[in-house]
Scaffold this motif. Structure first.
Motif, PDB file in Angstrom:
ATOM      1  N   ASN A 136      32.213  13.036   2.913  1.00 53.90           N
ATOM      2  CA  ASN A 136      32.106  14.274   3.677  1.00 53.90           C
ATOM      3  C   ASN A 136      30.728  14.381   4.325  1.00 53.90           C
ATOM      4  O   ASN A 136      29.907  13.457   4.237  1.00 53.90           O
ATOM      5  CB  ASN A 136      32.428  15.494   2.804  1.00 53.90           C
ATOM      6  CG  ASN A 136      31.453  15.653   1.635  1.00 53.90           C
ATOM      7  OD1 ASN A 136      30.341  15.115   1.637  1.00 53.90           O
ATOM      8  ND2 ASN A 136      31.870  16.407   0.624  1.00 53.90           N
ATOM      9  N   GLU A 140      29.148  12.989   0.160  1.00 56.60           N
ATOM     10  CA  GLU A 140      29.829  12.936  -1.134  1.00 56.60           C
ATOM     11  C   GLU A 140      31.146  12.196  -0.954  1.00 56.60           C
ATOM     12  O   GLU A 140      31.800  12.294   0.087  1.00 56.60           O
ATOM     13  CB  GLU A 140      30.107  14.347  -1.650  1.00 56.60           C
ATOM     14  CG  GLU A 140      28.857  15.176  -1.889  1.00 56.60           C
ATOM     15  CD  GLU A 140      29.159  16.654  -2.038  1.00 56.60           C
ATOM     16  OE1 GLU A 140      28.359  17.348  -2.695  1.00 56.60           O
ATOM     17  OE2 GLU A 140      30.189  17.115  -1.487  1.00 56.60           O
ATOM     18  N   THR A 142      34.978  11.498  -1.130  1.00 54.66           N
ATOM     19  CA  THR A 142      36.140  12.388  -1.125  1.00 54.66           C
ATOM     20  C   THR A 142      37.407  11.655  -1.581  1.00 54.66           C
ATOM     21  O   THR A 142      37.901  11.871  -2.674  1.00 54.66           O
ATOM     22  CB  THR A 142      36.359  13.006   0.264  1.00 54.66           C
ATOM     23  OG1 THR A 142      36.538  11.967   1.241  1.00 54.66           O
ATOM     24  CG2 THR A 142      35.184  13.888   0.652  1.00 54.66           C
ATOM     25  N   PRO A 160      36.606  12.855  -7.484  1.00 54.43           N
ATOM     26  CA  PRO A 160      35.977  13.985  -6.788  1.00 54.43           C
ATOM     27  C   PRO A 160      36.809  15.262  -6.869  1.00 54.43           C
ATOM     28  O   PRO A 160      38.047  15.206  -6.852  1.00 54.43           O
ATOM     29  CB  PRO A 160      35.881  13.490  -5.339  1.00 54.43           C
ATOM     30  CG  PRO A 160      35.901  12.003  -5.439  1.00 54.43           C
ATOM     31  CD  PRO A 160      36.799  11.694  -6.593  1.00 54.43           C
ATOM     32  N   GLN A 163      37.036  20.603  -3.846  1.00 54.47           N
ATOM     33  CA  GLN A 163      36.045  21.295  -3.020  1.00 54.47           C
ATOM     34  C   GLN A 163      35.252  20.352  -2.117  1.00 54.47           C
ATOM     35  O   GLN A 163      34.657  20.781  -1.133  1.00 54.47           O
ATOM     36  CB  GLN A 163      35.073  22.082  -3.915  1.00 54.47           C
ATOM     37  CG  GLN A 163      35.694  23.264  -4.629  1.00 54.47           C
ATOM     38  CD  GLN A 163      36.374  22.867  -5.932  1.00 54.47           C
ATOM     39  OE1 GLN A 163      36.619  21.685  -6.179  1.00 54.47           O
ATOM     40  NE2 GLN A 163      36.675  23.855  -6.767  1.00 54.47           N
ATOM     41  N   CYS A 164      35.257  19.067  -2.439  1.00 55.11           N
ATOM     42  CA  CYS A 164      34.538  18.097  -1.604  1.00 55.11           C
ATOM     43  C   CYS A 164      35.290  17.805  -0.305  1.00 55.11           C
ATOM     44  O   CYS A 164      34.719  17.231   0.619  1.00 55.11           O
ATOM     45  CB  CYS A 164      34.308  16.799  -2.377  1.00 55.11           C
ATOM     46  SG  CYS A 164      33.050  16.945  -3.672  1.00 55.11           S
ATOM     47  N   THR A 185      31.667  15.591  -8.856  1.00 55.14           N
ATOM     48  CA  THR A 185      31.154  15.179  -7.556  1.00 55.14           C
ATOM     49  C   THR A 185      30.562  13.779  -7.668  1.00 55.14           C
ATOM     50  O   THR A 185      29.792  13.492  -8.589  1.00 55.14           O
ATOM     51  CB  THR A 185      30.083  16.166  -7.055  1.00 55.14           C
ATOM     52  OG1 THR A 185      30.660  17.473  -6.968  1.00 55.14           O
ATOM     53  CG2 THR A 185      29.572  15.754  -5.682  1.00 55.14           C
ATOM     54  N   SER A 187      28.758  10.259  -5.711  1.00 58.51           N
ATOM     55  CA  SER A 187      27.981   9.711  -4.600  1.00 58.51           C
ATOM     56  C   SER A 187      28.380   8.250  -4.379  1.00 58.51           C
ATOM     57  O   SER A 187      29.101   7.650  -5.193  1.00 58.51           O
ATOM     58  CB  SER A 187      26.489   9.787  -4.914  1.00 58.51           C
ATOM     59  OG  SER A 187      26.183   8.949  -6.024  1.00 58.51           O
TER      60      SER A 187
END
Length: 212
Positions: A136, A140, A142, A160, A163-164, A185, A187
């Protein structure tokens, strides 16, 4: 609610077994009904039950991939095709740049719809990989264009959160509810340092994956 793009349809993609069984049918039914309500699409339970009966009748001797659609007029349709095997690990390529979405399009991330331009563009750049891992605007992780993504490290298995900006897949929901995976979340470094990657969808189930 933002105005929907013309021709927008809801989609459920399902695995149909040779005996006509649709393993995750209750979850597909519930998601389609909830999505139709949220987007203001007419939803006829009787018509959907009749369509399911037709799907069962058309089941073949080998597993099938069924694509069920519901349009803004409440019309249901489906297509079926043979389901080929998927070699493991599924080869994943990380996208070169984050996916930037307008607020209207971001609203649709939580729904499985036919407006898939950003998925199609990313998938077209997969090269020798089987799928592309998306990011995103905050970089982050997704999802992939076909699958949800999971990483495994010493702390557990993680995927994930919605909300991502991703589709809450049917198989993903099942795996979370079963306690197999936890939302967190992620990376790019979480992905590249993971001891194991997995992907899942309702048609293929959960598969091992690797970066390419």
């Amino acid at each position: 609610m933002p105005k929907l793009p013309p021709g927008c349809e809801l989609i459920e993609t399902m695995r149909v077994m040779p005996d006509g069984d649709i393993p995750l049918w209750p979850a597909h039914y519930q998601r389609l009904e909830c999505s139709a309500t949220a987007l203001g699409f007419p939803f006829d339970r009787t018509a959907l039950t009749e369509v399911k009966t037709k799907i069962v009748i058309e089941a073949e001797r080998t597993p099938q991939r069924c694509r069920l659609t519901l349009n803004g007029d409440g019309q249901l349709a489906f297509t079926m095709m043979p389901l080929s095997s998927t070699p493991e690990p599924v080869r994943i390529r990380i996208c070169e740049s984050p996916i930037v979405r307008s607020p209207e399009m971001r609203f649709l991330d939580a729904f499985k719809v036919s407006i898939r331009d950003h998925y199609d563009r990313a998938f077209a750049e997969r090269g020798t990989a089987d799928d592309v891992l998306l990011l995103n605007e905050a970089e982050e992780v997704t999802e992939c264009t076909i699958y949800n993504i999971y990483i495994e490290n010493k702390a557990g298995i993680f995927t994930p959160p919605v909300q991502c900006g991703l589709l809450p897949g049917i198989e993903r929901t099942r795996l979370i509810e079963a306690g197999w995976a936890t939302e967190q979340t992620l990376s790019i470094s979480d992905v590249t340092s993971a001891s194991q990657l997995y992907v899942s969808n309702a048609v293929r189930g959960c598969l091992r994956a690797s970066l390419t």
